[in-house]
Design a protein around this motif. Structure first.
Motif, PDB file in Angstrom:
ATOM      1  N   ARG A 206       0.834  -1.209   0.000  1.00  0.00           N
ATOM      2  CA  ARG A 206       0.000   0.000   0.000  1.00  0.00           C
ATOM      3  C   ARG A 206       0.866   1.256   0.000  1.00  0.00           C
ATOM      4  NH1 ARG A 206      -5.205   0.048   1.771  1.00  0.00           N
ATOM      5  NH2 ARG A 206      -5.070   2.200   1.015  1.00  0.00           N
ATOM      6  N   LEU A 207       1.920   1.240   0.792  1.00  0.00           N
ATOM      7  CA  LEU A 207       2.793   2.411   0.908  1.00  0.00           C
ATOM      8  C   LEU A 207       3.613   2.656  -0.350  1.00  0.00           C
ATOM      9  CD1 LEU A 207       4.102   1.899   4.551  1.00  0.00           C
ATOM     10  CD2 LEU A 207       2.503   3.648   3.774  1.00  0.00           C
ATOM     11  N   SER A 208       3.829   1.606  -1.132  1.00  0.00           N
ATOM     12  CA  SER A 208       4.659   1.725  -2.337  1.00  0.00           C
ATOM     13  C   SER A 208       3.868   2.129  -3.565  1.00  0.00           C
ATOM     14  CB  SER A 208       5.385   0.399  -2.607  1.00  0.00           C
ATOM     15  OG  SER A 208       6.278   0.099  -1.556  1.00  0.00           O
ATOM     16  N   SER A 209       2.540   2.198  -3.451  1.00  0.00           N
ATOM     17  CA  SER A 209       1.747   2.669  -4.576  1.00  0.00           C
ATOM     18  C   SER A 209       2.112   4.126  -4.819  1.00  0.00           C
ATOM     19  CB  SER A 209       0.255   2.515  -4.290  1.00  0.00           C
ATOM     20  OG  SER A 209      -0.120   3.287  -3.161  1.00  0.00           O
ATOM     21  N   ALA A 210       2.017   4.578  -6.053  1.00  0.00           N
ATOM     22  CA  ALA A 210       2.555   5.898  -6.388  1.00  0.00           C
ATOM     23  C   ALA A 210       1.459   6.873  -6.799  1.00  0.00           C
ATOM     24  CB  ALA A 210       3.573   5.763  -7.522  1.00  0.00           C
ATOM     25  N   PRO A 211       1.214   7.882  -5.959  1.00  0.00           N
ATOM     26  CA  PRO A 211       1.562   7.960  -4.523  1.00  0.00           C
ATOM     27  C   PRO A 211       0.441   7.359  -3.694  1.00  0.00           C
ATOM     28  CG  PRO A 211       0.675  10.048  -5.264  1.00  0.00           C
ATOM     29  CD  PRO A 211       0.647   9.138  -6.466  1.00  0.00           C
ATOM     30  N   PRO A 212       0.706   6.927  -2.466  1.00  0.00           N
ATOM     31  CA  PRO A 212      -0.350   6.309  -1.651  1.00  0.00           C
ATOM     32  C   PRO A 212      -1.348   7.351  -1.149  1.00  0.00           C
ATOM     33  CG  PRO A 212       1.675   6.501  -0.384  1.00  0.00           C
ATOM     34  CD  PRO A 212       2.008   6.931  -1.783  1.00  0.00           C
ATOM     35  N   GLN A 213      -2.626   7.082  -1.338  1.00  0.00           N
ATOM     36  CA  GLN A 213      -3.668   7.986  -0.848  1.00  0.00           C
ATOM     37  C   GLN A 213      -4.022   7.577   0.579  1.00  0.00           C
ATOM     38  OE1 GLN A 213      -6.830   7.872  -3.800  1.00  0.00           O
ATOM     39  NE2 GLN A 213      -5.865   9.540  -4.922  1.00  0.00           N
ATOM     40  N   CYS A 214      -3.370   8.189   1.537  1.00  0.00           N
ATOM     41  CA  CYS A 214      -3.487   7.736   2.924  1.00  0.00           C
ATOM     42  C   CYS A 214      -3.738   8.891   3.895  1.00  0.00           C
ATOM     43  CB  CYS A 214      -2.258   6.941   3.332  1.00  0.00           C
ATOM     44  SG  CYS A 214      -0.701   7.764   2.957  1.00  0.00           S
ATOM     45  N   PHE A 215      -4.377   9.963   3.400  1.00  0.00           N
ATOM     46  CA  PHE A 215      -4.835  11.051   4.256  1.00  0.00           C
ATOM     47  C   PHE A 215      -6.328  11.262   4.019  1.00  0.00           C
ATOM     48  CE2 PHE A 215      -0.333  12.084   4.167  1.00  0.00           C
ATOM     49  CZ  PHE A 215      -0.090  12.543   5.455  1.00  0.00           C
ATOM     50  N   ASN A 216      -7.100  11.294   5.094  1.00  0.00           N
ATOM     51  CA  ASN A 216      -8.509  11.654   5.006  1.00  0.00           C
ATOM     52  C   ASN A 216      -8.609  13.160   5.241  1.00  0.00           C
ATOM     53  OD1 ASN A 216     -11.264  12.037   5.185  1.00  0.00           O
ATOM     54  ND2 ASN A 216     -11.449  11.090   7.202  1.00  0.00           N
ATOM     55  N   LYS A 217      -8.804  13.925   4.177  1.00  0.00           N
ATOM     56  CA  LYS A 217      -8.753  15.381   4.281  1.00  0.00           C
ATOM     57  C   LYS A 217     -10.132  16.029   4.172  1.00  0.00           C
ATOM     58  CE  LYS A 217      -5.481  17.307   4.747  1.00  0.00           C
ATOM     59  NZ  LYS A 217      -4.791  17.712   5.983  1.00  0.00           N
ATOM     60  N   ALA A 218     -11.168  15.292   4.482  1.00  0.00           N
ATOM     61  CA  ALA A 218     -12.527  15.848   4.479  1.00  0.00           C
ATOM     62  C   ALA A 218     -12.806  16.579   5.788  1.00  0.00           C
ATOM     63  CB  ALA A 218     -13.544  14.731   4.279  1.00  0.00           C
ATOM     64  N   PHE A 219     -13.651  17.622   5.720  1.00  0.00           N
ATOM     65  CA  PHE A 219     -14.088  18.292   6.936  1.00  0.00           C
ATOM     66  C   PHE A 219     -15.475  18.901   6.713  1.00  0.00           C
ATOM     67  CE2 PHE A 219     -12.549  21.903   4.565  1.00  0.00           C
ATOM     68  CZ  PHE A 219     -13.308  22.986   5.002  1.00  0.00           C
ATOM     69  N   ARG A 273     -26.340  10.019  21.358  1.00  0.00           N
ATOM     70  CA  ARG A 273     -25.464  10.649  20.372  1.00  0.00           C
ATOM     71  C   ARG A 273     -25.201   9.762  19.163  1.00  0.00           C
ATOM     72  NH1 ARG A 273     -20.928  12.291  24.878  1.00  0.00           N
ATOM     73  NH2 ARG A 273     -22.285  13.601  26.164  1.00  0.00           N
ATOM     74  N   LEU A 274     -24.883  10.437  18.073  1.00  0.00           N
ATOM     75  CA  LEU A 274     -24.410   9.785  16.849  1.00  0.00           C
ATOM     76  C   LEU A 274     -23.079  10.413  16.466  1.00  0.00           C
ATOM     77  CD1 LEU A 274     -27.531   9.691  14.475  1.00  0.00           C
ATOM     78  CD2 LEU A 274     -26.490   7.745  15.640  1.00  0.00           C
ATOM     79  N   ARG A 275     -22.186   9.605  15.947  1.00  0.00           N
ATOM     80  CA  ARG A 275     -20.912  10.102  15.439  1.00  0.00           C
ATOM     81  C   ARG A 275     -20.911   9.941  13.917  1.00  0.00           C
ATOM     82  NH1 ARG A 275     -17.494   7.248  18.376  1.00  0.00           N
ATOM     83  NH2 ARG A 275     -17.303   5.564  16.875  1.00  0.00           N
ATOM     84  N   ILE A 276     -20.929  11.059  13.208  1.00  0.00           N
ATOM     85  CA  ILE A 276     -20.959  11.045  11.749  1.00  0.00           C
ATOM     86  C   ILE A 276     -19.593  11.480  11.231  1.00  0.00           C
ATOM     87  CG2 ILE A 276     -22.057  12.029   9.692  1.00  0.00           C
ATOM     88  CD1 ILE A 276     -24.515  12.593  11.500  1.00  0.00           C
ATOM     89  N   SER A 277     -18.989  10.667  10.377  1.00  0.00           N
ATOM     90  CA  SER A 277     -17.678  10.995   9.824  1.00  0.00           C
ATOM     91  C   SER A 277     -17.760  11.133   8.312  1.00  0.00           C
ATOM     92  CB  SER A 277     -16.651   9.908  10.178  1.00  0.00           C
ATOM     93  OG  SER A 277     -16.434   9.853  11.570  1.00  0.00           O
ATOM     94  N   VAL A 278     -16.922  12.016   7.772  1.00  0.00           N
ATOM     95  CA  VAL A 278     -16.803  12.161   6.321  1.00  0.00           C
ATOM     96  C   VAL A 278     -15.404  11.764   5.905  1.00  0.00           C
ATOM     97  CG1 VAL A 278     -18.609  13.870   5.996  1.00  0.00           C
ATOM     98  CG2 VAL A 278     -16.317  14.625   6.655  1.00  0.00           C
ATOM     99  N   ASN A 279     -15.283  11.379   4.646  1.00  0.00           N
ATOM    100  CA  ASN A 279     -14.018  10.799   4.196  1.00  0.00           C
ATOM    101  C   ASN A 279     -13.701  11.221   2.773  1.00  0.00           C
ATOM    102  OD1 ASN A 279     -12.538   8.452   2.702  1.00  0.00           O
ATOM    103  ND2 ASN A 279     -12.096   8.118   4.852  1.00  0.00           N
ATOM    104  N   HIS A 280     -12.487  11.692   2.571  1.00  0.00           N
ATOM    105  CA  HIS A 280     -11.965  11.944   1.232  1.00  0.00           C
ATOM    106  C   HIS A 280     -10.479  11.624   1.263  1.00  0.00           C
ATOM    107  CE1 HIS A 280     -11.597  13.798  -2.764  1.00  0.00           C
ATOM    108  NE2 HIS A 280     -10.427  14.258  -2.315  1.00  0.00           N
TER     109      HIS A 280
END
Length: 310
Positions: A206-219, A273-280
């Motif tokens: 996974r880390l060697s894929s070019a480039p690895p998409q490994c940040f969730n930058k949604a807000f 409560r509910l925990r809602i998460s977004v992902n990109h």
């Protein structure tokens, strides 16, 4: 048939190459672990040394062990860490051990609570003591830079927002920090030994894929119109703003179920409560993606439908 099971049982390495028997397995694992750790440091925390464990629980327990072994005091706010009920006894013991200390050497905090969505301002804590941070909910997110910049020690898994692999977590210690020399040898020993080479191979791929998409930058920004829409329907936001996680409180069990089903999330146990998460996912740790409008329109869809049903 004679076989040597004193190192790694031969039945467990049948799927690997013939040269990976016994001690060769350890040698291969160790070298691959060094390569993987270097990749992880380059992507996430170039100024840190990292130690690999299986999950955040193991990270926390080993960090506490290393501190105790090296006579380091730890200050833990047991009231503020209620999302760790299974560790309450451990926390209580460590807190009691440090009651005589006027200035605890290490402050252990959670960056973003998975129960309240409360985000700590680490910059306000940094400098008062050695700061150890549970970064499980902020590592590889829009809050990643603050986590890395302000924590002297952090721990986080790779299966949450990084989306890399299940069964591997990290402890990171700033290389320039005096604490590094104190704890590194203990943590290195604790993280050594027989582990799954298959896990490392999968992670390295996974880390060697070019480039690895490994940040969730949604807000999501909780704008006044989002706030008004929720309040009108008896829903309150209790989490911090501009985060990838929104925690809402809703007294209506029926509405909670509808929201949970719509957002594919689970209610927080023993709460309203509910925990809602977004992902990109992206390879760019600096660029963030705003999901506020999508969140608002999604709420309109489910809440308008709920009001129509009434």
């Amino acid at each position: 048939m004679l076989s040597d099971s004193s190192s790694v049982h031969p039945d467990l390495v049948k799927s690997f190459r013939a040269d990976l028997k016994g001690k060769a397995y350890y040698k291969t694992y160790y070298q691959l672990k060094l390569d993987v750790k270097e990749k992880l440091k380059n992507i996430y925390c170039p100024e840190h040394d990292v130690f690999m464990f299986t999950n955040t629980t193991e990270c926390l327990v080993n960090l506490l062990f290393a501190c105790q072994l090296n006579n380091l005091g730890i200050n833990i706010d047991t009231k503020g860490e209620q999302h760790y009920p299974q560790y309450h006894h451990l926390f209580q013991l460590f807190s009691e051990m440090n009651t005589s200390s006027e200035c605890p050497e290490i402050q252990l905090v959670t960056h973003l609570s998975p129960v309240t969505g409360n985000l700590l301002d680490l910059s306000q804590l940094n400098g008062h003591s050695i700061l150890a941070v549970d970064g499980a909910q902020t590592f590889a997110t829009v809050h990643h830079s603050d986590l890395i910049k302000h924590s002297d020690v952090f721990f986080a898994p790779l299966h949450k927002h990084a989306g890399l692999h299940i069964g591997i977590a990290l402890i990171g210690i700033k290389r320039s920090h005096p604490l590094n020399q104190v704890l590194s040898s203990t943590l290195e020993t604790a993280s050594s030994g027989a582990r799954s080479l298959l896990d490392l191979i999968a992670l390295e791929k996974r880390l060697s894929s070019a480039p690895p998409q490994c940040f969730n930058k949604a807000f999501i920004h909780i704008s006044p119109r989002i706030q008004a829409l929720l309040n009108l329907n008896g829903v309150t936001v209790i989490s911090s703003d501009n985060s990838h996680m929104v925690v809402i409180e809703c007294q209506s069990a029926v509405l909670r179920q509808k929201l949970a089903a719509f957002f594919s999330c689970q209610p927080i146990k023993n709460t309203d409560r509910l925990r809602i998460s977004v992902n990109h996912m992206t390879d760019d740790r600096h660029h963030s993606v705003d999901f506020s409008e999508l969140f608002y329109q999604s709420l309109r869809l489910i809440l308008d439908e709920d009001n129509h049903d009434k």
